[in-house]
Design a protein around this motif. Sequence first.
Motif, PDB file in Angstrom:
ATOM      1  N   LEU A 179       0.835  -1.203   0.000  1.00 31.12           N
ATOM      2  CA  LEU A 179       0.000   0.000   0.000  1.00 31.12           C
ATOM      3  C   LEU A 179       0.870   1.253   0.000  1.00 31.12           C
ATOM      4  N   LEU A 180       1.866   1.317   0.886  1.00 29.92           N
ATOM      5  CA  LEU A 180       2.731   2.500   0.960  1.00 29.92           C
ATOM      6  C   LEU A 180       3.498   2.719  -0.339  1.00 29.92           C
ATOM      7  N   GLU A 181       4.054   1.654  -0.890  1.00 30.61           N
ATOM      8  CA  GLU A 181       4.816   1.790  -2.138  1.00 30.61           C
ATOM      9  C   GLU A 181       3.925   2.241  -3.298  1.00 30.61           C
ATOM     10  N   THR A 182       2.689   1.765  -3.329  1.00 27.78           N
ATOM     11  CA  THR A 182       1.754   2.169  -4.373  1.00 27.78           C
ATOM     12  C   THR A 182       1.390   3.641  -4.224  1.00 27.78           C
ATOM     13  N   LEU A 183       1.174   4.087  -3.003  1.00 22.73           N
ATOM     14  CA  LEU A 183       0.860   5.494  -2.757  1.00 22.73           C
ATOM     15  C   LEU A 183       2.029   6.400  -3.156  1.00 22.73           C
ATOM     16  N   VAL A 184       3.254   5.980  -2.857  1.00 21.99           N
ATOM     17  CA  VAL A 184       4.442   6.771  -3.209  1.00 21.99           C
ATOM     18  C   VAL A 184       4.539   6.953  -4.721  1.00 21.99           C
ATOM     19  N   ARG A 185       4.225   5.898  -5.476  1.00 22.13           N
ATOM     20  CA  ARG A 185       4.293   5.990  -6.941  1.00 22.13           C
ATOM     21  C   ARG A 185       3.297   7.004  -7.508  1.00 22.13           C
ATOM     22  N   GLU A 186       2.262   7.318  -6.759  1.00 25.71           N
ATOM     23  CA  GLU A 186       1.258   8.283  -7.202  1.00 25.71           C
ATOM     24  C   GLU A 186       1.719   9.732  -7.032  1.00 25.71           C
ATOM     25  N   LEU A 187       2.804   9.938  -6.309  1.00 26.91           N
ATOM     26  CA  LEU A 187       3.254  11.296  -5.984  1.00 26.91           C
ATOM     27  C   LEU A 187       4.267  11.834  -6.989  1.00 26.91           C
ATOM     28  N   PRO A 188       4.224  13.130  -7.239  1.00 24.85           N
ATOM     29  CA  PRO A 188       5.266  13.731  -8.073  1.00 24.85           C
ATOM     30  C   PRO A 188       6.624  13.606  -7.379  1.00 24.85           C
ATOM     31  N   PRO A 189       7.708  13.495  -8.141  1.00 21.32           N
ATOM     32  CA  PRO A 189       9.044  13.416  -7.535  1.00 21.32           C
ATOM     33  C   PRO A 189       9.291  14.608  -6.612  1.00 21.32           C
ATOM     34  N   GLY A 190       9.950  14.339  -5.490  1.00 19.47           N
ATOM     35  CA  GLY A 190      10.294  15.399  -4.545  1.00 19.47           C
ATOM     36  C   GLY A 190       9.208  15.738  -3.552  1.00 19.47           C
ATOM     37  N   THR A 191       8.071  15.035  -3.592  1.00 22.62           N
ATOM     38  CA  THR A 191       6.981  15.325  -2.669  1.00 22.62           C
ATOM     39  C   THR A 191       7.323  14.893  -1.243  1.00 22.62           C
ATOM     40  N   ILE A 192       8.065  13.788  -1.096  1.00 28.61           N
ATOM     41  CA  ILE A 192       8.441  13.309   0.238  1.00 28.61           C
ATOM     42  C   ILE A 192       9.850  13.785   0.547  1.00 28.61           C
ATOM     43  N   ARG A 193      10.012  14.359   1.719  1.00 25.92           N
ATOM     44  CA  ARG A 193      11.325  14.795   2.182  1.00 25.92           C
ATOM     45  C   ARG A 193      11.698  13.946   3.398  1.00 25.92           C
ATOM     46  N   PHE A 194      12.603  12.984   3.178  1.00 27.23           N
ATOM     47  CA  PHE A 194      13.027  12.084   4.248  1.00 27.23           C
ATOM     48  C   PHE A 194      14.043  12.774   5.152  1.00 27.23           C
ATOM     49  N   GLY A 195      14.211  12.247   6.376  1.00 30.99           N
ATOM     50  CA  GLY A 195      15.160  12.811   7.329  1.00 30.99           C
ATOM     51  C   GLY A 195      14.742  14.186   7.816  1.00 30.99           C
ATOM     52  N   SER A 196      13.447  14.431   7.864  1.00 30.75           N
ATOM     53  CA  SER A 196      12.920  15.746   8.239  1.00 30.75           C
ATOM     54  C   SER A 196      12.072  15.637   9.500  1.00 30.75           C
ATOM     55  N   LYS A 197      12.738  15.665  10.646  1.00 32.58           N
ATOM     56  CA  LYS A 197      12.038  15.562  11.925  1.00 32.58           C
ATOM     57  C   LYS A 197      11.536  16.946  12.339  1.00 32.58           C
ATOM     58  N   VAL A 198      10.231  17.070  12.483  1.00 35.25           N
ATOM     59  CA  VAL A 198       9.611  18.331  12.866  1.00 35.25           C
ATOM     60  C   VAL A 198       9.735  18.501  14.379  1.00 35.25           C
ATOM     61  N   VAL A 199      10.229  19.665  14.799  1.00 34.21           N
ATOM     62  CA  VAL A 199      10.326  19.941  16.234  1.00 34.21           C
ATOM     63  C   VAL A 199       9.268  20.937  16.700  1.00 34.21           C
ATOM     64  N   SER A 200       8.815  21.804  15.797  1.00 41.98           N
ATOM     65  CA  SER A 200       7.732  22.716  16.163  1.00 41.98           C
ATOM     66  C   SER A 200       7.119  23.320  14.911  1.00 41.98           C
ATOM     67  N   ILE A 201       5.878  23.780  15.083  1.00 39.84           N
ATOM     68  CA  ILE A 201       5.156  24.475  14.019  1.00 39.84           C
ATOM     69  C   ILE A 201       4.534  25.711  14.652  1.00 39.84           C
ATOM     70  N   GLU A 202       4.732  26.847  14.029  1.00 38.80           N
ATOM     71  CA  GLU A 202       4.146  28.075  14.552  1.00 38.80           C
ATOM     72  C   GLU A 202       3.427  28.818  13.436  1.00 38.80           C
ATOM     73  N   GLU A 203       2.513  29.671  13.825  1.00 43.31           N
ATOM     74  CA  GLU A 203       1.798  30.494  12.849  1.00 43.31           C
ATOM     75  C   GLU A 203       2.439  31.864  12.796  1.00 43.31           C
ATOM     76  N   ALA A 204       2.576  32.378  11.607  1.00 43.60           N
ATOM     77  CA  ALA A 204       3.097  33.722  11.398  1.00 43.60           C
ATOM     78  C   ALA A 204       2.252  34.392  10.326  1.00 43.60           C
ATOM     79  N   GLY A 205       1.236  35.091  10.745  1.00 46.88           N
ATOM     80  CA  GLY A 205       0.325  35.703   9.783  1.00 46.88           C
ATOM     81  C   GLY A 205      -0.420  34.630   9.015  1.00 46.88           C
TER      82      GLY A 205
END
Length: 143
Positions: free
Chosen positions: A86-112
Amino acid sequence: MEVIADIVIVGAGVAGLATSPGLHRMGLQSLVLESSESLRTTGFSFFTWTNAWKALDLGIGDSLRQQHIQLQGGEHEVRCVRRKLLLETLVRELPPGTIRFGSKVVSIEEAGNLKIVHLADGSILKAKKQTLVSQILAKFKGD
């Protein structure tokens, strides 16, 4: 900082990877951030019922049906789906560069009208703030 995407999805699991192709098909650019260095396909399988197949039919249902036997017939479509496939099939549906690996989110804030996403490696991403539900409804209504 740069504007990376209209929508940032945190996590390249089943939910994140199922959401992104649908958004792309609707013309909404998304970026999927995954903390691991590659797609995590561990786990075995899970049952999918009729409503799940209706959602999968928006892009990958036929492909998955060919590889998974139906366990129950009649008015309900029930199949046991391998998570890795399922995961591999979903990945094939995405344009190249849509997934960014090694990207651990530490916080999200709003700015306007933006979301500022801070990553563990010190990177900072900008994403346009979206009211997702209203955008999806507007697409279906033709607004």
